[in-house]
Scaffold this motif. Structure first.
Motif, PDB file in Angstrom:
ATOM      1  N   ARG A   1       6.323  14.555  -9.897  1.00 47.04           N
ATOM      2  CA  ARG A   1       7.502  13.784  -9.466  1.00 47.04           C
ATOM      3  C   ARG A   1       7.298  12.295  -9.641  1.00 47.04           C
ATOM      4  NH1 ARG A   1       9.182  16.863  -4.042  1.00 47.04           N
ATOM      5  NH2 ARG A   1       8.702  18.906  -4.884  1.00 47.04           N
ATOM      6  N   ILE A   2       7.165  11.914 -10.867  1.00 44.77           N
ATOM      7  CA  ILE A   2       6.960  10.501 -11.149  1.00 44.77           C
ATOM      8  C   ILE A   2       8.109   9.966 -11.992  1.00 44.77           C
ATOM      9  CG2 ILE A   2       4.470  10.408 -10.938  1.00 44.77           C
ATOM     10  CD1 ILE A   2       4.412  10.912 -13.996  1.00 44.77           C
ATOM     11  N   GLY A   3       9.186  10.713 -12.065  1.00 45.40           N
ATOM     12  CA  GLY A   3      10.356  10.221 -12.793  1.00 45.40           C
ATOM     13  C   GLY A   3      10.167  10.217 -14.296  1.00 45.40           C
ATOM     14  N   VAL A   4       9.305  11.096 -14.785  1.00 47.39           N
ATOM     15  CA  VAL A   4       9.136  11.204 -16.238  1.00 47.39           C
ATOM     16  C   VAL A   4       9.420  12.645 -16.646  1.00 47.39           C
ATOM     17  CG1 VAL A   4       7.528  11.053 -18.156  1.00 47.39           C
ATOM     18  CG2 VAL A   4       7.410   9.380 -16.321  1.00 47.39           C
TER      19      VAL A   4
ATOM     20  N   ARG B   1       0.819  -1.205   0.000  1.00 45.17           N
ATOM     21  CA  ARG B   1       0.000   0.000   0.000  1.00 45.17           C
ATOM     22  C   ARG B   1       0.857   1.260   0.000  1.00 45.17           C
ATOM     23  NH1 ARG B   1      -5.236   0.789  -1.042  1.00 45.17           N
ATOM     24  NH2 ARG B   1      -4.094   1.921  -2.596  1.00 45.17           N
ATOM     25  N   ILE B   2       2.023   1.184   0.639  1.00 46.83           N
ATOM     26  CA  ILE B   2       2.871   2.363   0.776  1.00 46.83           C
ATOM     27  C   ILE B   2       3.898   2.377  -0.354  1.00 46.83           C
ATOM     28  CG2 ILE B   2       4.362   3.652   2.382  1.00 46.83           C
ATOM     29  CD1 ILE B   2       1.539   3.117   3.448  1.00 46.83           C
ATOM     30  N   ARG B   3       3.818   3.397  -1.193  1.00 50.24           N
ATOM     31  CA  ARG B   3       4.667   3.432  -2.382  1.00 50.24           C
ATOM     32  C   ARG B   3       6.150   3.332  -2.056  1.00 50.24           C
ATOM     33  NH1 ARG B   3       0.413   6.273  -3.337  1.00 50.24           N
ATOM     34  NH2 ARG B   3      -0.722   5.911  -5.254  1.00 50.24           N
ATOM     35  N   GLN B   4       6.542   4.045  -0.983  1.00 52.45           N
ATOM     36  CA  GLN B   4       7.953   4.065  -0.660  1.00 52.45           C
ATOM     37  C   GLN B   4       8.457   2.659  -0.321  1.00 52.45           C
ATOM     38  OE1 GLN B   4       9.543   6.653  -1.470  1.00 52.45           O
ATOM     39  NE2 GLN B   4      11.482   5.673  -0.971  1.00 52.45           N
ATOM     40  N   ARG B   5       7.598   1.861   0.291  1.00 47.80           N
ATOM     41  CA  ARG B   5       8.012   0.493   0.630  1.00 47.80           C
ATOM     42  C   ARG B   5       8.202  -0.326  -0.631  1.00 47.80           C
ATOM     43  NH1 ARG B   5       6.608  -1.438   6.570  1.00 47.80           N
ATOM     44  NH2 ARG B   5       7.836  -3.246   6.029  1.00 47.80           N
TER      45      ARG B   5
ATOM     46  N   GLN C   1     -15.255  11.537  -3.991  1.00 41.96           N
ATOM     47  CA  GLN C   1     -15.784  10.700  -5.071  1.00 41.96           C
ATOM     48  C   GLN C   1     -14.753   9.742  -5.647  1.00 41.96           C
ATOM     49  OE1 GLN C   1     -17.885  12.965  -8.034  1.00 41.96           O
ATOM     50  NE2 GLN C   1     -18.773  14.295  -6.472  1.00 41.96           N
ATOM     51  N   ALA C   2     -13.501   9.837  -5.170  1.00 46.68           N
ATOM     52  CA  ALA C   2     -12.436   9.048  -5.793  1.00 46.68           C
ATOM     53  C   ALA C   2     -12.069   7.842  -4.932  1.00 46.68           C
ATOM     54  CB  ALA C   2     -11.213   9.934  -5.987  1.00 46.68           C
ATOM     55  N   ASP C   3     -11.375   6.890  -5.536  1.00 47.94           N
ATOM     56  CA  ASP C   3     -10.787   5.816  -4.739  1.00 47.94           C
ATOM     57  C   ASP C   3      -9.353   6.207  -4.385  1.00 47.94           C
ATOM     58  OD1 ASP C   3      -9.287   5.475  -6.984  1.00 47.94           O
ATOM     59  OD2 ASP C   3     -10.075   3.510  -7.511  1.00 47.94           O
ATOM     60  N   VAL C   4      -8.642   5.317  -3.660  1.00 45.86           N
ATOM     61  CA  VAL C   4      -7.330   5.695  -3.123  1.00 45.86           C
ATOM     62  C   VAL C   4      -6.373   6.192  -4.202  1.00 45.86           C
ATOM     63  CG1 VAL C   4      -5.277   4.847  -1.940  1.00 45.86           C
ATOM     64  CG2 VAL C   4      -7.519   4.152  -1.146  1.00 45.86           C
ATOM     65  N   SER C   5      -6.233   5.414  -5.281  1.00 47.43           N
ATOM     66  CA  SER C   5      -5.286   5.792  -6.332  1.00 47.43           C
ATOM     67  C   SER C   5      -5.660   7.114  -6.977  1.00 47.43           C
ATOM     68  CB  SER C   5      -5.252   4.722  -7.422  1.00 47.43           C
ATOM     69  OG  SER C   5      -4.447   3.671  -7.021  1.00 47.43           O
ATOM     70  N   SER C   6      -6.945   7.285  -7.240  1.00 47.50           N
ATOM     71  CA  SER C   6      -7.389   8.529  -7.869  1.00 47.50           C
ATOM     72  C   SER C   6      -7.182   9.704  -6.922  1.00 47.50           C
ATOM     73  CB  SER C   6      -8.848   8.431  -8.280  1.00 47.50           C
ATOM     74  OG  SER C   6      -9.015   7.381  -9.202  1.00 47.50           O
ATOM     75  N   ARG C   7      -7.400   9.468  -5.617  1.00 46.21           N
ATOM     76  CA  ARG C   7      -7.158  10.556  -4.665  1.00 46.21           C
ATOM     77  C   ARG C   7      -5.700  10.984  -4.712  1.00 46.21           C
ATOM     78  NH1 ARG C   7     -10.904   7.930  -0.951  1.00 46.21           N
ATOM     79  NH2 ARG C   7      -9.238   6.841   0.114  1.00 46.21           N
ATOM     80  N   PHE C   8      -4.819   9.997  -4.777  1.00 40.20           N
ATOM     81  CA  PHE C   8      -3.393  10.315  -4.852  1.00 40.20           C
ATOM     82  C   PHE C   8      -3.099  11.138  -6.114  1.00 40.20           C
ATOM     83  CE2 PHE C   8       1.002   9.077  -6.089  1.00 40.20           C
ATOM     84  CZ  PHE C   8       1.672   9.583  -4.991  1.00 40.20           C
ATOM     85  N   ALA C   9      -3.688  10.728  -7.224  1.00 36.99           N
ATOM     86  CA  ALA C   9      -3.462  11.446  -8.479  1.00 36.99           C
ATOM     87  C   ALA C   9      -3.988  12.882  -8.390  1.00 36.99           C
ATOM     88  CB  ALA C   9      -4.124  10.699  -9.635  1.00 36.99           C
ATOM     89  N   ILE C  10      -5.159  13.054  -7.793  1.00 43.23           N
ATOM     90  CA  ILE C  10      -5.736  14.399  -7.674  1.00 43.23           C
ATOM     91  C   ILE C  10      -4.830  15.278  -6.804  1.00 43.23           C
ATOM     92  CG2 ILE C  10      -7.662  15.730  -6.686  1.00 43.23           C
ATOM     93  CD1 ILE C  10      -9.445  13.247  -7.433  1.00 43.23           C
TER      94      ILE C  10
ATOM     95  N   LEU D   1       0.057   6.814 -13.321  1.00 49.62           N
ATOM     96  CA  LEU D   1       1.003   7.424 -12.380  1.00 49.62           C
ATOM     97  C   LEU D   1       1.606   6.373 -11.459  1.00 49.62           C
ATOM     98  CD1 LEU D   1      -0.571  10.790 -11.177  1.00 49.62           C
ATOM     99  CD2 LEU D   1       0.816  10.317 -13.190  1.00 49.62           C
ATOM    100  N   ASP D   2       0.744   5.503 -10.914  1.00 48.81           N
ATOM    101  CA  ASP D   2       1.231   4.464 -10.016  1.00 48.81           C
ATOM    102  C   ASP D   2       2.309   3.614 -10.676  1.00 48.81           C
ATOM    103  OD1 ASP D   2      -0.190   5.091  -7.779  1.00 48.81           O
ATOM    104  OD2 ASP D   2      -1.834   3.705  -8.162  1.00 48.81           O
ATOM    105  N   ARG D   3       2.069   3.273 -11.929  1.00 50.60           N
ATOM    106  CA  ARG D   3       3.033   2.400 -12.603  1.00 50.60           C
ATOM    107  C   ARG D   3       4.300   3.161 -12.962  1.00 50.60           C
ATOM    108  NH1 ARG D   3       2.040  -2.805 -15.332  1.00 50.60           N
ATOM    109  NH2 ARG D   3       4.186  -2.767 -14.686  1.00 50.60           N
ATOM    110  N   LEU D   4       4.157   4.408 -13.408  1.00 50.26           N
ATOM    111  CA  LEU D   4       5.349   5.172 -13.801  1.00 50.26           C
ATOM    112  C   LEU D   4       6.287   5.377 -12.612  1.00 50.26           C
ATOM    113  CD1 LEU D   4       3.796   7.856 -16.179  1.00 50.26           C
ATOM    114  CD2 LEU D   4       5.326   5.997 -16.818  1.00 50.26           C
TER     115      LEU D   4
END
Lengths: 336, 532
Positions: free
Chosen positions: B144-147, A265-269, B126-135, B8-11
């Motif tokens: 800061r996703i290394g791209v 769950r934690i990206r850094q991990r 209205q978002a899920d966890v990943s979308s919240r992170f992206a927002i 974003l998560d994958r990048l």
């Protein structure tokens, strides 16, 4: 009767004075009740062991048949009398054979939950809520940041990645007991029918799961002897997390490293471990499951053990439930 | 929104360049307009939300959660955006409409300062966890996703099967959501016209001189220039608009108002940005770094570190595109043109006279100025071509500096190298005799062969003294340790490192299995180099 007269921590583990037994002791004792087969809960060398048949089988596979002098199997929902204390086992939904242990004496009911989860798992029986006065909960993921998404969504991401990068092998790190079999089963439920390759350390437990009626499909050893390097292109390979940091992993072409764990769950991990595709799949409860379960048991007192006790104790205080950390030594997170 | 969040998560976690390109190209191929164009803008840093400030986040979460629990969570995760995305109360109604990236961006852009907190909270609900992170990443500064923007452009080039220079050529005339760009890349319309003034032109790059390359070349076909150690820039003044671009097309005008003021001409110069002035002292790369990566720059900074451009080439003069002319012809025009400019801000990179390669080799080894990092060779008859064509231009760098350092820590690599300890932190000796200790001076992860990698990996595994996650501490003392010969291009002062120095472009040049660790270099050796 006060709760601590019925169960209290001792260096060996959680002890029941009137029943003269331990639950999941970390050192050899005369009489042990074991919740499940993970090695930090189930150790070899006790004189007498009471556990579910599947937990006993798993201990036998891991430690050899002589792991205890005497064993006794107990089914889910069954009650036995141990020196005048009523003891019953109830499904915990953690891994195959896992159980919570209800200890009853003098009108006091305490549930030692071992490890548990509430998400559906096709490889073991679901968690059963047992009403009690004191609920002993794990807290491996006892922080509000831990929220496990549905495991099927995580597996869908893995399968999408395998399609997107067909020239690369997908190496999925998963703990040997429970997680590996659950991941394989979920991959099958996701519609993936090709052979799945296994690290040798997983083979016996997967065979055992299959013998218990959990069909895992075509599993092949991930050996190079019979296949050349390119043949793992596009394959899904399951191994223990440590195997992928090892030289063993070099046989795979340009691997995508995945890891199935609640820690992901934690990206850094994930980043620290060099995991490219984190799969947030856990056999432990996440924050929402922990707090919901505490309420459902109706317990007026909660003891919090192995994990992040302080946050869960704080949550109980905010919700008017007496809570304290139960400092048991020796539990790690093998199970996740 | 979900697809953008997953991208974003994958990048973030994909280390390899090819892997990132594939993820980007696939995303741009599958996702429709205008979502993909807004994603592109987010990645290249061309999206901003004036009313939404990061401070809002803390206030919002404080209203929603016990502060002690938030404190435990933040301590554990360490990143505010990620913590908030994880602990935000789950409010999403089952089956509710999932907002697209376009809708999300529109709501954020429409928000006024007073309703920004409410808008952001609604989106997060209205978002899920990943979308919240992206927002949250969208509204806080930088993904800061290394791209890099450059990598994003390369993925567009891959998508359309065109050269990346074609993307750069049109890039600065385009705005989000880049409908015309995608339409062109998918072959539905011709390439967008360059409409705006002062656009970037793709630059011409050189190949390094390889072994025996020069044997096949006639010195009489080439001109030589010094290669100055600043940053390559393109100076564009067109239709009353002035722009300074880096060699990858990033607009860096904001940091150089002093130079922009002197750009009172119509034309496009290719040159080197240096600190100092053409007739006085030329500053080091460290000095130049004081001026780089700034959005604004104080008058004091401008007077302490003035900049000027040493012109290499002229791509356009007035309305004439000179790129098709030969090097000789362009240089001829350039020479006359630069004399009309502010002499404190512009001069011409002079040609270095030579008769044969040996003579040039001698000059290369003994350059007349410390800020020279080598020699450029340019074919006299070559036009100005985009990209890195093989043949017309060569760079012949000064030999790198080397030191002997001792391996201190090794970290596991990524992707193909995930089972190898392939990233090495090395140190040199410091302290009085008899009490020497190693101080880390840099980190390198290439320069060795696959076979050498296997050998070092084995050495690391056999000589581990401590482990911290993916990092191993390796036995290194006066009598035991692996000596690495490290090559590097230069040194900068650094307040971030204990040693006080930072290496530029360090790589492993040789493994010195033969050399006792106690005979590796001392920190003073590097300090001397820094003072030169």
């Amino acid at each position: 009767m006060r709760p601590r007269d019925l169960l209290r921590p001792r260096p060996e583990g959680l002890y029941c004075p009137p029943g003269d037994f331990f639950i999941d002791p970390v050192r050899p004792v005369e009489r042990a009740l074991i919740t499940h087969g993970h090695s930090d809960h189930a150790r070899a060398g006790h004189t007498k062991v009471l556990a579910t048949q599947q937990t006993l089988d798993i201990m036998g596979l891991r430690y050899g048949e002589g792991f205890a002098r005497q064993t006794q199997a107990i089914g889910p929902g069954e009650t036995v009398d141990v020196n005048g204390v009523r003891v019953s086992f109830h499904n915990a939904g953690h891994v195959l054979g896992s159980a919570q242990i209800l200890v009853e004496h003098g009108g006091m009911r305490i549930v030692a939950s071992g490890d548990y989860k509430r998400q559906p798992d096709p490889t073991c029986a679901p968690f059963e809520v047992v009403a009690c006065d004191v609920f002993i909960t794990e807290a491996t993921f006892g922080l509000p940041v831990f929220r496990h998404p549905p495991a099927s969504e995580e597996i869908a991401r893995l399968l999408r990645s395998a399609t997107q990068f067909p020239e690369r092998a997908h190496l999925v790190g998963a703990y040997a007991l429970g997680k590996a079999q659950r991941v394989i089963k979920l991959i099958r439920e996701g519609g993936y029918e090709a052979p799945i390759y296994l690290h040798g350390a997983l083979q016996r437990l997967c065979e055992y799961y299959a013998s218990q009626g959990i069909d895992l499909g075509d599993l092949q050893p991930a050996t190079v002897e019979n296949s050349r390097k390119g043949e793992f292109a596009g394959a899904i390979v399951i191994g223990t997390p440590s195997a992928f940091a090892d030289r063993w992993a070099r046989r795979f072409p340009d691997p995508v490293s995945a890891f199935a764990s609640g820690w992901m769950r934690i990206r850094q991990r994930a980043k620290q471990r060099g995991v490219e595709l984190p799969l947030i799949i856990s056999d432990h409860s996440d924050w929402d499951e922990l707090t919901a379960t505490i309420i459902e048991t109706g317990a007026s007192e909660v003891w919090v053990t192995h994990g992040r006790e302080e946050a869960l104790v704080r949550w109980c205080e905010l919700n008017g439930i007496a809570a304290r950390p139960l400092h048991l030594v020796g539990y790690e997170d093998e199970g996740d | 929104m979900k697809r953008f969040a997953e991208l974003l998560d994958r990048l973030v976690l994909t280390p390899s360049r090819n892997g990132k390109l594939k993820l980007l190209t696939d995303y741009f191929r599958v996702v429709e307009d205008p979502d993909r164009g807004l994603a592109l803008a987010a990645i290249t840093g061309d999206l901003s939300f004036a009313s939404v400030k990061p401070a809002i986040l803390r206030a919002l979460i404080a209203e929603r959660m016990d502060q002690i629990l938030f404190g435990y969570s933040y301590d554990y995760v360490g990143d505010l955006a990620e913590t908030v995305s994880l602990v935000w109360p789950q409010n999403k109604a089952e089956g509710s409409h999932e907002l697209t990236l376009t809708e999300t961006v529109a709501m954020l852009q429409r928000a006024s300062r007073s309703d920004a907190p409410k808008v952001l909270a609604t989106l997060l609900d209205q978002a899920d966890v990943s979308s919240r992170f992206a927002i949250i990443k969208l509204v806080t500064s930088g993904l800061r996703i290394g791209v890099s923007a450059r990598l994003a452009k390369q993925s567009l080039a891959d998508l359309g099967g065109v050269d990346v220079s074609e993307i750069e050529e049109v890039w600065h005339g385009l705005t989000p959501p880049y409908l015309a760009l995608f339409a062109w890349l998918e072959g539905r319309v011709p390439r967008p016209e360059r409409v705006a003034a002062a656009l970037f032109r793709p630059v011409m790059l050189a190949h390094p001189v390889g072994d025996n390359d020069l044997d096949k070349l006639d010195p009489a076909d080439f001109a030589a220039e010094w290669k100055w150690d600043g940053i390559r820039v393109q100076v564009v003044a067109e239709g009353g608009v002035q722009r300074l671009y880096s060699r990858t097309g990033d607009d860096i005008s904001g940091a150089f108002p002093d130079l922009l003021e002197a750009m009172n001409f119509e034309g496009v110069i290719d040159g080197e940005l240096l600190v100092g002035n053409p007739f006085g002292k030329t500053g080091t790369f460290s000095d130049l770094q004081q001026r780089l990566n700034r959005k604004t720059v104080s008058p004091k900074m401008q007077s302490q570190f003035p900049v000027f451009v040493r012109a290499y080439d002229l791509l356009q003069l007035g309305s004439d595109d000179l790129r098709a002319l030969t090097y000789v012809e362009r240089r001829d025009v350039l020479g006359g043109f630069v004399t009309t400019l502010d002499p404190a801000r512009f001069d011409v990179s002079r040609n270095v006279a030579f008769d044969d390669w040996n003579e040039l080799e001698a000059l290369r080894r003994m350059p007349p100025h410390p800020i020279i990092e080598g020699i450029m060779l340019k074919r006299l008859d070559s036009p100005y071509l985009a990209g890195r064509p093989k043949g017309p231009w060569f760079k012949w760098k000064r030999d790198p500096h080397t030191i002997d350092a001792v391996l201190m820590y090794a970290q596991r690599g990524h992707g193909k190298r995930s089972s190898y300890y392939s990233d090495y932190t090395f140190g040199v000796w410091t302290g009085a005799e008899g009490a020497e200790e190693l101080v880390p001076v840099g980190k390198a992860y290439f320069g060795f062969t696959d076979e050498e990698l296997r050998q070092i990996d084995k050495y690391v595994r056999d000589n581990t003294i401590e482990r911290f996650g993916p990092v191993r501490s390796v036995r290194a003392n006066r009598t035991q340790g692996l000596v690495l010969e490290v090559a590097f291009e230069g040194l900068n002062r650094s307040t971030r490192h204990k040693s006080g120095i930072a290496m530029r472009f360090p790589r492993i040049s040789r493994l010195r299995w033969d050399k006792p660790a106690g005979e590796a270099d001392r920190l003073e050796t590097l300090a001397d180099l820094l003072d030169k």
